[in-house]
Design a protein around this motif. Structure first.
Motif, short mmCIF file in Angstrom:
data_model
loop_
_atom_site.label_atom_id
_atom_site.label_comp_id
_atom_site.label_asym_id
_atom_site.label_seq_id
_atom_site.Cartn_x
_atom_site.Cartn_y
_atom_site.Cartn_z
N PHE A 158 14.10 -46.27 -26.20
CA PHE A 158 14.89 -46.12 -24.98
C PHE A 158 16.27 -46.71 -25.25
N VAL A 159 17.15 -46.62 -24.26
CA VAL A 159 18.50 -47.18 -24.40
C VAL A 159 18.49 -48.65 -24.02
N SER A 160 18.17 -48.92 -22.77
CA SER A 160 18.10 -50.27 -22.20
C SER A 160 17.33 -50.15 -20.91
N THR A 161 16.64 -51.19 -20.51
CA THR A 161 15.92 -51.12 -19.23
C THR A 161 16.88 -51.00 -18.06
N SER A 162 18.16 -51.26 -18.28
CA SER A 162 19.18 -51.13 -17.24
C SER A 162 19.87 -49.76 -17.29
N SER A 163 19.41 -48.89 -18.18
CA SER A 163 20.01 -47.56 -18.30
C SER A 163 19.31 -46.57 -17.38
N THR A 164 20.10 -45.85 -16.60
CA THR A 164 19.53 -44.86 -15.67
C THR A 164 18.89 -43.71 -16.45
N SER A 165 19.70 -43.02 -17.25
CA SER A 165 19.21 -41.84 -17.96
C SER A 165 18.51 -42.18 -19.27
N GLY A 166 18.67 -43.44 -19.71
CA GLY A 166 18.06 -43.85 -20.96
C GLY A 166 16.80 -44.67 -20.78
N PHE A 167 16.41 -44.92 -19.52
CA PHE A 167 15.13 -45.59 -19.26
C PHE A 167 14.54 -45.26 -17.88
N VAL A 168 15.27 -45.53 -16.80
CA VAL A 168 14.70 -45.38 -15.46
C VAL A 168 14.22 -43.96 -15.20
N VAL A 169 15.06 -42.98 -15.46
CA VAL A 169 14.69 -41.58 -15.21
C VAL A 169 13.63 -41.08 -16.19
N PRO A 170 13.80 -41.26 -17.50
CA PRO A 170 12.74 -40.78 -18.41
C PRO A 170 11.41 -41.50 -18.22
N SER A 171 11.44 -42.80 -17.91
CA SER A 171 10.18 -43.51 -17.69
C SER A 171 9.49 -42.98 -16.43
N SER A 172 10.27 -42.64 -15.41
CA SER A 172 9.70 -42.07 -14.20
C SER A 172 9.05 -40.71 -14.49
N ARG A 173 9.69 -39.94 -15.35
CA ARG A 173 9.12 -38.64 -15.71
C ARG A 173 7.83 -38.83 -16.51
N ILE A 174 7.81 -39.80 -17.40
CA ILE A 174 6.59 -40.06 -18.18
C ILE A 174 5.46 -40.51 -17.26
N ILE A 175 5.76 -41.41 -16.32
CA ILE A 175 4.75 -41.89 -15.38
C ILE A 175 4.18 -40.74 -14.57
N ALA A 176 5.04 -39.82 -14.13
CA ALA A 176 4.59 -38.67 -13.34
C ALA A 176 3.75 -37.72 -14.18
N ASN A 177 4.07 -37.60 -15.47
CA ASN A 177 3.34 -36.69 -16.35
C ASN A 177 1.96 -37.23 -16.71
N PHE A 178 1.86 -38.56 -16.82
CA PHE A 178 0.58 -39.18 -17.21
C PHE A 178 -0.02 -39.94 -16.03
N LYS A 179 -0.24 -39.23 -14.94
CA LYS A 179 -0.73 -39.86 -13.71
C LYS A 179 -2.06 -40.58 -13.91
N SER A 180 -2.95 -40.02 -14.74
CA SER A 180 -4.27 -40.62 -14.93
C SER A 180 -4.21 -41.96 -15.65
N ASP A 181 -3.08 -42.27 -16.29
CA ASP A 181 -2.93 -43.55 -16.98
C ASP A 181 -2.48 -44.67 -16.04
N HIS A 182 -2.08 -44.29 -14.81
CA HIS A 182 -1.66 -45.27 -13.79
C HIS A 182 -0.60 -46.23 -14.35
N LEU A 183 0.43 -45.67 -14.92
CA LEU A 183 1.46 -46.46 -15.58
C LEU A 183 2.48 -47.05 -14.59
N LYS A 184 3.05 -48.16 -14.99
CA LYS A 184 4.19 -48.74 -14.30
C LYS A 184 5.34 -48.82 -15.31
N GLN A 185 6.56 -48.95 -14.81
CA GLN A 185 7.69 -48.98 -15.73
C GLN A 185 7.57 -50.09 -16.77
N GLU A 186 7.04 -51.23 -16.36
CA GLU A 186 6.92 -52.34 -17.32
C GLU A 186 5.94 -52.03 -18.45
#
Length: 339
Positions: A158-186
């Protein structure tokens, strides 16, 4: 004797109060301030962006009649802390960085944001990419396209945990894609939870370099920070499955990576990055002067800032791009991604 002591204390308090007022302690900044400090994210702190920084500095200097000093950074958190603490008056940041700075100090507010090609906020977006080296792209094919289903257990950059397009948005997309894993950003910030290993590039360029040099199998970064180093090799710009090749004459940090290719698995639109200000250190007079100048036609037509195709600038000029005044509420959409 007591009267003398009391008189001394009153005088001391008066002097302290006057000093605070002169330094903008009232919360409105000081118009007598002789310099304005602009802080830049690592993505824009490199030598290749010097002329673009200077073009924007000149606009601010011309508007206010003051000297402009650049504060370059190697870490997102340094930039966020600089604007929140008042060590910088203006910051070129992204949505998540602004949100974090505003949490630290509510006096930090957005100033302007670059519009979309329409000249409005309707298309004021850029794109977050999740990419892999092209030689490995076939492993991620799904039906007639590509997917991120195969990224679990890989080494991620990732870019930085403070990066919008380099962490917040892609991590949100990953969480949505892997719903059965019950992921959180951390869960995505460290290895051995979802990814085998997680590294941070500290800039979009750094994250891409991690991918292209084999330090990561998958990486997140954005289109606007990479496009000046790469050419579209196959597909359409900002379309999933498209491939990009590093230019033979690319500047640092890609100067030794010419010809390397990556394929984008996921493309997600992101709200454009704001220019923000610390309203406690930047006087109301200077706020207005900078706002009026940045949103002017002169700046919209400044090729050193809004650059036509084939030239270098902080922002691309394809049609009617310009700066627009923006309010805090516009970023609520990004805030929700971190809740």
């Amino acid at each position: 004797m007591k009267k003398a002591v009391i008189g001394f204390l009153v005088l001391a308090l008066f002097l302290v109060s006057a000093a605070c007022s002169a330094n903008g302690g009232s919360g409105s900044g000081s118009s007598a301030k002789k310099t304005i400090t602009v802080v830049w994210y690592p993505n824009e702190s490199g030598a290749d962006m010097k002329s673009s920084r200077e073009a924007i500095d000149k606009v601010i200097a011309d508007a206010t009649g003051k000297k402009v000093v650049d504060k370059l950074t190697t870490d997102y958190n340094i930039a966020i802390e600089a604007i929140a603490s008042g060590n910088a008056d203006i910051g070129f940041m992204a949505a998540q960085g602004y949100i974090e700075a505003h949490k630290k100090n509510e006096k930090v507010l957005p100033l302007v944001v670059n519009s979309g090609a329409s000249g409005t906020l309707k298309d004021a977006v850029y794109y977050s990419w999740i990419a892999v080296n092209s030689k490995d792209a076939d492993k991620y094919k799904s039906n007639n396209g590509y997917s991120i289903d195969g990224i679990k257990g890989k080494r991620m950059s990732f870019v930085s945990t403070s990066s919008t397009s380099g962490f917040v948005v892609p991590s949100s997309r990953i969480i949505a894609n892997f719903k059965s894993d019950h992921l959180k950003q951390e869960d995505l910030q460290v290895g051995n939870k979802f990814f085998k290993q997680v590294v941070f590039g500290q800039s979009h360029q750094g994250s891409a370099v991690n991918l292209l040099t084999g330090k990561a199998d998958v990486a997140a970064f954005c289109d606007t920070e990479l496009i000046r180093y790469v050419d579209l090799a196959n597909g359409e710009m900002n379309k999933e499955g498209s491939t990009y090749k590093v230019k033979a004459n690319a500047e640092e940090p890609f100067n030794k990576l010419g010809g390397k290719e990556f394929t984008v698995l996921a493309v997600t639109p992101v709200l454009n990055a704001p220019v923000v200000m610390n309203t406690e250190t930047l006087s109301k007079s200077d706020q207005k002067k900078v706002l009026d100048k940045l949103t002017s036609d002169d700046v919209a037509n400044d090729k050193g800032i809004f650059a036509p195709e084939g030239s270098k600038g902080m922002y691309a000029k394809t049609q009617d791009e310009r700066f627009l005044k923006i309010e805090d509420g516009w970023f609520d959409e990004i805030r929700k991604l971190s809740e």
